[in-house]
Enzyme design. Structure first.
Site, PDB file in Angstrom:
ATOM      1  N   SER A 139       0.861  -1.168   0.112  1.00  0.00           N
ATOM      2  CA  SER A 139       0.007  -0.206   0.052  1.00  0.00           C
ATOM      3  C   SER A 139       0.913   1.180   0.083  1.00  0.00           C
ATOM      4  O   SER A 139       1.964   1.232   0.434  1.00  0.00           O
ATOM      5  CB  SER A 139      -0.857  -0.145   1.238  1.00  0.00           C
ATOM      6  OG  SER A 139      -1.484   1.224   1.581  1.00  0.00           O
ATOM      7  N   TYR A 152      -1.705  -1.037  10.351  1.00  0.00           N
ATOM      8  CA  TYR A 152      -1.872  -1.335   8.971  1.00  0.00           C
ATOM      9  C   TYR A 152      -0.541  -0.992   8.043  1.00  0.00           C
ATOM     10  O   TYR A 152       0.034  -1.813   7.372  1.00  0.00           O
ATOM     11  CB  TYR A 152      -3.013  -0.848   8.167  1.00  0.00           C
ATOM     12  CG  TYR A 152      -3.355  -0.855   6.945  1.00  0.00           C
ATOM     13  CD1 TYR A 152      -3.899  -2.179   6.402  1.00  0.00           C
ATOM     14  CD2 TYR A 152      -2.844  -0.020   5.771  1.00  0.00           C
ATOM     15  CE1 TYR A 152      -4.288  -2.325   5.285  1.00  0.00           C
ATOM     16  CE2 TYR A 152      -3.185  -0.368   4.570  1.00  0.00           C
ATOM     17  CZ  TYR A 152      -3.807  -1.467   4.224  1.00  0.00           C
ATOM     18  OH  TYR A 152      -4.003  -1.740   2.687  1.00  0.00           O
TER      19      TYR A 152
HETATM   20  N1  LIG Z   1      -8.687  -1.022  -1.531  1.00  0.00           N
HETATM   21  C1  LIG Z   1      -7.863  -0.116  -1.354  1.00  0.00           C
HETATM   22  O1  LIG Z   1      -7.811   1.092  -1.379  1.00  0.00           O
HETATM   23  C2  LIG Z   1      -6.371  -0.517  -1.065  1.00  0.00           C
HETATM   24  C3  LIG Z   1      -5.051   0.251  -0.844  1.00  0.00           C
HETATM   25  C4  LIG Z   1      -4.105  -0.352  -0.859  1.00  0.00           C
HETATM   26  C5  LIG Z   1      -3.819  -1.623  -0.650  1.00  0.00           C
HETATM   27  N2  LIG Z   1      -4.791  -2.279  -0.589  1.00  0.00           N
HETATM   28  C6  LIG Z   1      -4.270  -4.038  -0.336  1.00  0.00           C
HETATM   29  O2  LIG Z   1      -5.239  -4.885  -1.298  1.00  0.00           O
HETATM   30  C7  LIG Z   1      -5.590  -5.920  -0.983  1.00  0.00           C
HETATM   31  C8  LIG Z   1      -6.986  -6.224  -1.371  1.00  0.00           C
HETATM   32  O3  LIG Z   1      -7.817  -5.065  -0.589  1.00  0.00           O
HETATM   33  P1  LIG Z   1      -9.301  -5.070  -1.250  1.00  0.00           P
HETATM   34  O4  LIG Z   1      -9.562  -3.458  -0.868  1.00  0.00           O
HETATM   35  O5  LIG Z   1      -9.628  -5.757  -2.393  1.00  0.00           O
HETATM   36  O6  LIG Z   1     -10.118  -5.878   0.348  1.00  0.00           O
HETATM   37  P2  LIG Z   1     -11.554  -6.330   0.215  1.00  0.00           P
HETATM   38  O7  LIG Z   1     -12.565  -5.957  -0.818  1.00  0.00           O
HETATM   39  O8  LIG Z   1     -11.849  -6.364   1.562  1.00  0.00           O
HETATM   40  O9  LIG Z   1     -10.984  -8.201  -0.226  1.00  0.00           O
HETATM   41  C9  LIG Z   1     -10.253  -8.830   0.541  1.00  0.00           C
HETATM   42  C10 LIG Z   1     -10.112 -10.240   0.134  1.00  0.00           C
HETATM   43  O10 LIG Z   1      -9.206 -10.899   1.014  1.00  0.00           O
HETATM   44  C11 LIG Z   1      -9.743 -12.074   1.570  1.00  0.00           C
HETATM   45  N3  LIG Z   1      -9.082 -12.329   2.664  1.00  0.00           N
HETATM   46  C12 LIG Z   1      -9.305 -11.534   3.822  1.00  0.00           C
HETATM   47  N4  LIG Z   1      -8.552 -12.098   4.810  1.00  0.00           N
HETATM   48  C13 LIG Z   1      -8.296 -13.294   4.701  1.00  0.00           C
HETATM   49  C14 LIG Z   1      -7.390 -14.482   4.963  1.00  0.00           C
HETATM   50  N5  LIG Z   1      -6.968 -14.337   6.304  1.00  0.00           N
HETATM   51  N6  LIG Z   1      -7.245 -15.464   4.381  1.00  0.00           N
HETATM   52  C15 LIG Z   1      -7.482 -15.471   2.984  1.00  0.00           C
HETATM   53  N7  LIG Z   1      -8.369 -14.644   2.484  1.00  0.00           N
HETATM   54  C16 LIG Z   1      -8.720 -13.368   3.291  1.00  0.00           C
HETATM   55  C17 LIG Z   1     -11.289 -11.693   1.499  1.00  0.00           C
HETATM   56  O11 LIG Z   1     -12.132 -13.002   1.387  1.00  0.00           O
HETATM   57  P3  LIG Z   1     -12.573 -13.665   2.657  1.00  0.00           P
HETATM   58  O12 LIG Z   1     -13.228 -12.786   3.802  1.00  0.00           O
HETATM   59  O13 LIG Z   1     -13.531 -14.761   2.471  1.00  0.00           O
HETATM   60  O14 LIG Z   1     -11.596 -14.462   3.286  1.00  0.00           O
HETATM   61  C18 LIG Z   1     -11.549 -11.170   0.143  1.00  0.00           C
HETATM   62  O15 LIG Z   1     -11.632 -11.857  -0.887  1.00  0.00           O
HETATM   63  C19 LIG Z   1      -5.375  -5.690   0.707  1.00  0.00           C
HETATM   64  O16 LIG Z   1      -4.072  -6.403   0.909  1.00  0.00           O
HETATM   65  C20 LIG Z   1      -5.337  -4.473   0.963  1.00  0.00           C
HETATM   66  O17 LIG Z   1      -4.405  -4.229   2.054  1.00  0.00           O
HETATM   67  C21 LIG Z   1      -5.990  -2.050  -0.612  1.00  0.00           C
END
Ligand SMILES: NC(=O)c1ccc[n+]([C@@H]2O[C@H](COP(=O)([O-])OP(=O)(O)OC[C@H]3O[C@@H](n4cnc5c(N)ncnc54)[C@H](OP(=O)(O)O)[C@@H]3O)[C@@H](O)[C@H]2O)c1
Length: 257
Positions: A139, A152
């Site tokens: 991130s 985080y």
């Molecule tokens: N969205 C943003 O603005 C942003 C910015 C920077 C970085 N990121 C990073 O990008 C990645 C994806 O974020 P997102 O925004 O797409 O999140 P999201 O929509 O909340 O999706 C998270 C995904 O991870 C899975 N997950 C969560 N905990 C898990 C675990 N312990 N084991 C296996 N799967 C797990 C969830 O499914 P289940 O709950 O079924 O496991 C879901 O498929 C993350 O690492 C986040 O930190 C996001």
């Protein structure tokens, strides 16, 4: 190295992972998808057409046993993956009054330990084969400390450092390592945020940046450019100046709790 034919993606059922899975499928790759909720995972795969290029391998990334079982299923189906993407992660906004060691441990276990668990499972096969691509989703918040993100930011900074070091150690074997550092992306994770999220982009756009960067085996994929380059510039500010500026921009000095 050839571009990856078989990709293992964690965090595949929502947000960035969901958009990436669709993109990989469209580009003709075999994609093994991991998330904890197996019912949601199976529904997602069915919605995509139950394509033979998709494999649902549910697992919690904090469990080496579950990840091991998922990895074995992929190997039995397609052979060892060419690319592993540790994308699963979560965020809990934590004002000072809600900062607990337990919540911090949850984030560290999923975002940092879970990502390392995922990346290391396939490493022996990649080293033996002399090819492979290891990818972690960090991130822009990993660059410097930000309000509400003590745990985080630490997990994502740790992951970036891990990937940077790993690259030195595996590049002589012919392996690639990429850190993905997104700005704000509209997903269920950011839908929980109540503060302004500058230059937020859609998940499909994020998948597009990521796809193009991975095809070039970039060391780091960061986006959107206007935001990520500003964050990079902030990294070089002296600490007191950085602190004063971020306090002002985010209004954190006024916040209590
Ligand atoms: N969205 C943003 O603005 C942003 C910015 C920077 C970085 N990121 C990073 O990008 C990645 C994806 O974020 P997102 O925004 O797409 O999140 P999201 O929509 O909340 O999706 C998270 C995904 O991870 C899975 N997950 C969560 N905990 C898990 C675990 N312990 N084991 C296996 N799967 C797990 C969830 O499914 P289940 O709950 O079924 O496991 C879901 O498929 C993350 O690492 C986040 O930190 C996001």
């Amino acid at each position: 190295m050839e571009n990856a034919r078989t990709i293992w993606l964690t965090g595949a059922t929502s947000g960035i992972g969901e958009a990436l899975a669709k993109r990989f499928l469209k580009e003709g790759r075999n994609v093994a998808l991991t998330a904890r909720n197996s019912r949601k995972l199976k529904t997602f795969v069915a919605r995509l057409g139950n394509d033979e290029s998709l494999l649902a391998v549910p697992a919690d990334v904090t469990s080496s046993e579950q990840l091991g079982a998922a990895y074995r299923s992929i190997k039995e189906t397609w052979g060892a993956p060419d690319m592993v993407i540790a994308n699963a992660g979560t965020h809990i906004n934590m004002p000072a009054s809600e900062l607990t060691a337990e919540k911090c441990r949850t984030l560290i276990d999923i975002n940092l330990v879970g990502a390392i668990n995922t990346l290391l499972i396939g490493l022996p096969d990649m080293l033996e084969r002399g090819s492979g691509h290891l990818v972690g989703v960090g991130s822009l918040s990993s660059y410097r400390g930000l309000p509400l993100a003590a745990a985080y930011g630490a997990t994502k900074a740790g992951l970036n450092n891990f990937l940077q070091s790993l690259r030195f150690d595996v590049e002589t074997y012919g392996l690639h390592v990429t850190a993905i550092n997104p700005g704000f992306v509209k997903t269920p994770l950011t839908d929980r945020n109540t503060y302004p999220m500058p230059l937020i982009i859609e998940a499909d756009k994020a998948a597009d940046y990521i796809w193009r960067g991975l095809e070039k085996h970039k060391m780091e994929i960061h986006f959107p450019a206007a935001f990520s380059w500003s964050c990079k510039l902030l990294r070089v500010l002296p600490y007191p100046l950085y602190h004063a500026l971020v306090r002002r921009i985010t209004g954190s000095a006024k916040r209590r709790g």
